[in-house]
Write an enzyme that holds these catalytic residues in place. Structure first.
Site, short mmCIF file in Angstrom:
data_model
loop_
_atom_site.label_atom_id
_atom_site.label_comp_id
_atom_site.label_asym_id
_atom_site.label_seq_id
_atom_site.Cartn_x
_atom_site.Cartn_y
_atom_site.Cartn_z
N TRP A 1 -5.30 -0.25 -3.01
CA TRP A 1 -5.75 0.18 -4.34
C TRP A 1 -5.30 -0.83 -5.39
O TRP A 1 -5.82 -0.85 -6.51
CB TRP A 1 -5.24 1.58 -4.67
CG TRP A 1 -3.76 1.67 -4.98
CD1 TRP A 1 -2.74 1.32 -4.17
CD2 TRP A 1 -3.16 2.12 -6.20
NE1 TRP A 1 -1.53 1.54 -4.78
CE2 TRP A 1 -1.75 2.04 -6.04
CE3 TRP A 1 -3.64 2.60 -7.41
CZ2 TRP A 1 -0.84 2.41 -7.03
CZ3 TRP A 1 -2.73 2.98 -8.40
CH2 TRP A 1 -1.36 2.88 -8.21
N ASP A 2 -4.37 -1.68 -5.02
CA ASP A 2 -3.85 -2.71 -5.93
C ASP A 2 -4.99 -3.50 -6.58
O ASP A 2 -4.92 -3.89 -7.74
CB ASP A 2 -3.01 -3.73 -5.15
CG ASP A 2 -1.86 -3.11 -4.37
OD1 ASP A 2 -1.97 -1.94 -4.01
OD2 ASP A 2 -0.89 -3.83 -4.10
N GLU B 1 5.86 6.79 -4.10
CA GLU B 1 5.99 7.09 -2.67
C GLU B 1 7.38 7.60 -2.32
O GLU B 1 7.68 7.85 -1.15
CB GLU B 1 5.65 5.84 -1.85
CG GLU B 1 4.19 5.46 -1.96
CD GLU B 1 3.87 4.12 -1.30
OE1 GLU B 1 4.81 3.35 -1.02
OE2 GLU B 1 2.67 3.84 -1.09
N LYS C 1 9.59 5.56 -7.67
CA LYS C 1 9.43 4.18 -7.20
C LYS C 1 8.65 3.33 -8.20
O LYS C 1 8.98 2.17 -8.45
CB LYS C 1 8.69 4.20 -5.86
CG LYS C 1 8.50 2.85 -5.21
CD LYS C 1 7.72 2.98 -3.90
CE LYS C 1 7.54 1.63 -3.23
NZ LYS C 1 6.62 1.68 -2.10
N GLN C 2 7.59 3.88 -8.75
CA GLN C 2 6.71 3.09 -9.64
C GLN C 2 5.97 4.07 -10.54
O GLN C 2 5.98 5.27 -10.28
CB GLN C 2 5.74 2.27 -8.81
CG GLN C 2 4.72 3.09 -8.04
CD GLN C 2 4.12 2.34 -6.87
OE1 GLN C 2 4.68 2.35 -5.77
NE2 GLN C 2 2.97 1.71 -7.07
C1 BGC Z 1 3.33 0.36 -3.26
C2 BGC Z 1 1.84 0.69 -3.18
C3 BGC Z 1 1.08 -0.60 -2.94
C4 BGC Z 1 1.62 -1.36 -1.74
C5 BGC Z 1 0.98 -2.72 -1.57
C6 BGC Z 1 3.75 -0.35 -1.99
O1 BGC Z 1 5.11 -0.68 -2.06
O2 BGC Z 1 4.08 1.56 -3.39
O3 BGC Z 1 1.43 1.30 -4.39
O4 BGC Z 1 -0.26 -0.30 -2.74
O5 BGC Z 1 3.01 -1.56 -1.89
O6 BGC Z 1 1.22 -3.53 -2.67
#
Ligand code: BGC
Length: 753
Positions: free
Chosen positions: A352-353, A483, A595-596
């Site tokens: 999804w990035d 996550e 986390k984000q």
């Molecule tokens: C992030 C995800 C991301 C993935 C790839 C993960 O650490 O939590 O949001 O899609 O890394 O960049």
């Protein structure tokens, strides 16, 4: 955090040899040209810590899934970005004892590795003293041509400082390559053919997927004798040469790398040799000139200039460079993997990035075909997304796009992410809105967009259920962008985004129905779509459960979040950071640490639906619990902090984002650079400090200047115009570099530009 890369506005410089950081440097000094790429490996080989890495766009291998407890619905395989045949490496063997030049066994002095971002060229020089006391001065220059995107070239000079001797150079193509992350320790390439006569090449084929890659090389050097060296999956020439004390010996290697993504099996060899011979005929200097000119063109469109802060300047240019060398938008089958051409970790090529963090960069700095290609990529995968949803029990054309993919099929296999981190669908639908708002090209809806929107809306309509208890629609068992909490109910971001997707789909249906009735009938037929479906969508829009905390006046990230022990990150002992390397997963899951961006990701995407007070309250509440252990976090926090006037914080987030790999903040750049988050870094300047938004299809800027900076400027392609935005102490200046007179909002006042 490491601090060994020297500051420079246009160059990435490593001075002195840092063997223990070599894998980090290899990631940072990676090169690519959209078609193929490689890590910054040493040309003459290296027996110290290294990850030899060559990658060819679109070429992947379905590695059989390896999990402890199999869950129904898991994909059978994980599509790995393949470590591909190596065209670069060679061996230099000196004297009767065939002493190999290997920096891990030499005394190294005057070492420098320089990536010139302006020219797209990597240079390395050093003097080495071998174990037997031979001293040599080496200079290597190489690049992957973005002008001829199947071509790479290396110039390697050797100057013996204290000896004269015969030597051997063994150089060719090595296809006996293994992925570091191979699940069963298996090699993925088989040999089809090879030669080391007039032409030196190996054609290798991937097992199962049957992609063929042809790597051919040509050398230019003065030699006394030559011999062919053929081994399994390896073809090279062994040249006997004479090294004379004080004299420079020059070795040039040209390479062509092609694949059956672009050529038929029966023509690939001839085509490869054709481009190779033509490159060799042009010669190194001309190829280099072409490279410099091509990069010059790229920088004309996408450069960001920061005055007064060299670390910030270097950071942003490094990010822009990586984005431009990873994806060029020429091929709708390609995408932007989290590591680009800089490493293998993460696998797959699309997350999804792309939609959430990369699209805005390409939309504003390149021809609109580039962003269009990214969108069409998902349209092409719609059928697979529907099959993916069917596998999980959804029906009637509901589409669930994969968490990770190379060809449209899901290849991720952790149930809490594969089945539950479904917010990826929202970013894909939202990207269509972003593209249309920006370009004004509403016809995208009838051509491609509407089918994707219908598939995604159908998914949301089936994924929610009506709670008698709450008298609302709820979305159970999901994982948000955070996550660090899994299998939660009513993740605000996912549910809110689903509502926005449903609304937008209904608007899109109305638009296409009115403006392209024929397309509308076609789409209805193709999707077997019945307008009655929208009745349920409307009910969900009206009645979705979205948690709100009346006391704190913030959205609730998910059910149960407020029951947690809410201790701000600032109270955590620095020794336990990053928590994902120090705490058990169980402890992380029950903690309040995020986390984000999660709620804030939703506020970022749909900002115009919230007033500034609401945005600020949510930012202040959630940011204090956020550990930013994803590279994708800082950019969103920067943009919101700048929006609500928290400028110091915004600046700190900018630095974290833009120097994440150069300073190895997260201790993981050795695995590869964080390419997709680099799109986010670009957003920090343009949307964060520059405050760029699209309002009623007009560009709008509410800029702020970080205290440390004298000024910054960036260019934006919007519709047919290229604008240059300069922000300095006296305000925001907008110039139109090309195109037609237009209107732009600056600090909420319309300006004619
Ligand atoms: C992030 C995800 C991301 C993935 C790839 C993960 O650490 O939590 O949001 O899609 O890394 O960049």
């Amino acid at each position: 955090m490491k601090n060994y890369i020297k500051y420079d506005p246009w160059k990435i410089i490593e001075e002195d040899f840092h063997p223990k950081y070599n894998k980090i440097s290899e990631s940072i000094f990676s090169l690519g040209n959209g078609k193929f790429g490689q890590r910054g490996n040493f040309e003459e080989g290296y027996s110290g810590q290294t990850l030899k890495g060559n990658y060819v766009s679109g070429v992947y291998y379905p590695d059989k899934t390896r999990v402890g407890w199999w869950k129904n619905g898991y994909p059978e395989y994980f599509a790995k970005m393949l470590n591909a045949p190596d065209w670069l490496s060679f061996e230099l063997l000196i004297g009767d004892n065939a002493e190999k030049l290997d920096l891990s066994k030499c005394k190294v002095e005057n070492f420098s590795r320089v990536l010139d971002l302006k020219r797209g060229v990597l240079e390395r020089s050093f003097t080495a003293e071998t174990q037997s006391g031979r001293q040599l001065e080496i200079h290597a220059t190489r690049f992957l041509s973005i002008h001829r995107d199947e071509i790479a070239a290396l110039k390697y000079t050797i100057k013996p400082l204290n000896f004269t001797s015969s030597a051997l150079i063994i150089s060719g193509v090595d296809a006996d390559i293994k992925n570091e992350d191979s699940n069963y320790d298996e090699k993925f390439w088989t040999e089809i053919s090879k030669a080391a006569d007039k032409d030196i090449y190996v054609i290798a084929e991937t097992k199962k997927t049957k992609f063929r890659v042809c790597s051919a090389v040509k050398h230019s050097l003065l030699f006394l004798a030559e011999e062919k060296v053929l081994k399994e999956k390896f073809a090279a020439k062994k040249y006997s040469i004479e090294l004379t004390e004080g004299k420079v010996f020059t070795f040039i290697k040209y390479a062509a790398v092609t694949s059956t993504m672009y050529y038929n099996e029966d023509e690939i060899l001839n085509k490869t040799l054709e481009v190779l011979n033509s490159a060799a005929q042009s010669g190194f200097e001309l190829l280099l000139k072409e490279q410099e000119n091509a990069w010059d063109e790229k920088w004309k469109e996408s450069d960001i200039v920061i005055e007064g802060d060299i670390a910030a300047q270097q950071g942003i240019r490094f990010n822009i460079f990586q984005l431009n060398q990873t994806y060029t938008g020429k091929d709708e089958r390609l995408n932007i993997g989290p590591k680009g051409f800089t490493g293998e970790k993460y696998g797959g090529t699309t997350y999804w990035d792309t939609e959430a963090y990369c699209l805005p960069f390409y939309l504003s700095t390149a021809d609109k075909k580039v962003a269009h290609s990214l969108l069409v990529y998902r349209w092409k995968h719609l059928k697979k997304a529907i099959e993916n949803a069917e596998k999980l029990g959804f029906t009637n054309g509901a589409a669930l796009y994969p968490m990770v993919t190379a060809n449209g099929e899901e290849c991720h296999n952790e149930w809490e992410i594969t089945f539950e981190e479904i917010h990826r669908n929202a970013a894909i639908a939202n990207a269509i809105r972003i593209y249309i708002d920006y370009t004004g090209e509403k016809e995208y809806l009838s051509q491609y967009g509407l089918e994707v929107l219908i598939g995604i809306s159908r998914f949301w309509a089936q994924r929610v259920n009506f709670s008698e208890e709450k008298q609302k629609y709820v979305m159970l068992g999901v994982t948000g962008p955070n996550e660090y909490e899994n299998n939660v109910n009513n993740n605000w971001y996912t549910s809110f985004s689903a509502v926005q997707n449903l609304k937008y789909t209904i608007e899109a249906i109305d638009y296409v129905k009115k403006n392209s009735p024929n397309d509308y009938e076609r789409i209805k037929k193709e999707c077997n779509f019945d307008e009655k479906e929208t009745e349920k969508w409307q009910q969900i829009i009206q009645n979705m459960y979205l948690g709100y905390d009346e006391k704190r006046k913030v959205f609730i990230q998910n059910d149960g979040f407020m029951d947690k022990e809410l201790i701000p990150v600032s109270k955590l002992d620095a020794k336990v950071r990053p928590i994902n390397q120090h705490w058990s997963w169980d402890r992380i899951l029950r903690s309040c640490y995020i986390k984000q961006a999660d709620v804030l990701q939703g506020i970022y995407f749909f900002e115009n639906q919230f007033d500034t007070e609401t945005i600020k309250r949510n930012f202040e509440f959630y940011e204090q619990f956020t550990v930013h252990e994803s590279s994708l976090s800082s950019c969103i926090h920067n943009i919101i902090a700048a929006k609500v006037g928290l400028y110091d914080k915004a600046y700190q987030f900018y630095l974290n984002a833009s120097r994440l790999d150069l300073d190895d903040y997260n201790n993981d750049t050795c695995d590869g650079c964080h390419i997709t988050s680099m799109g986010g870094t670009w957003m920090t300047i343009v949307q964060g400090f520059g405050g760029m938004r699209v309002k009623d299809s007009m560009l709008s800027f509410n800029a702020t200047l970080p205290q440390k900076w004298q000024s910054y400027s960036f260019k934006i392609r919007h519709k047919d115009n290229v604008l240059k935005i300069t922000v300095n102490k006296s305000g925001t200046k907008i110039e139109r570099l090309s195109g037609n007179p237009t209107k732009v909002l600056v600090d909420d006042v319309i300006r004619d530009i």
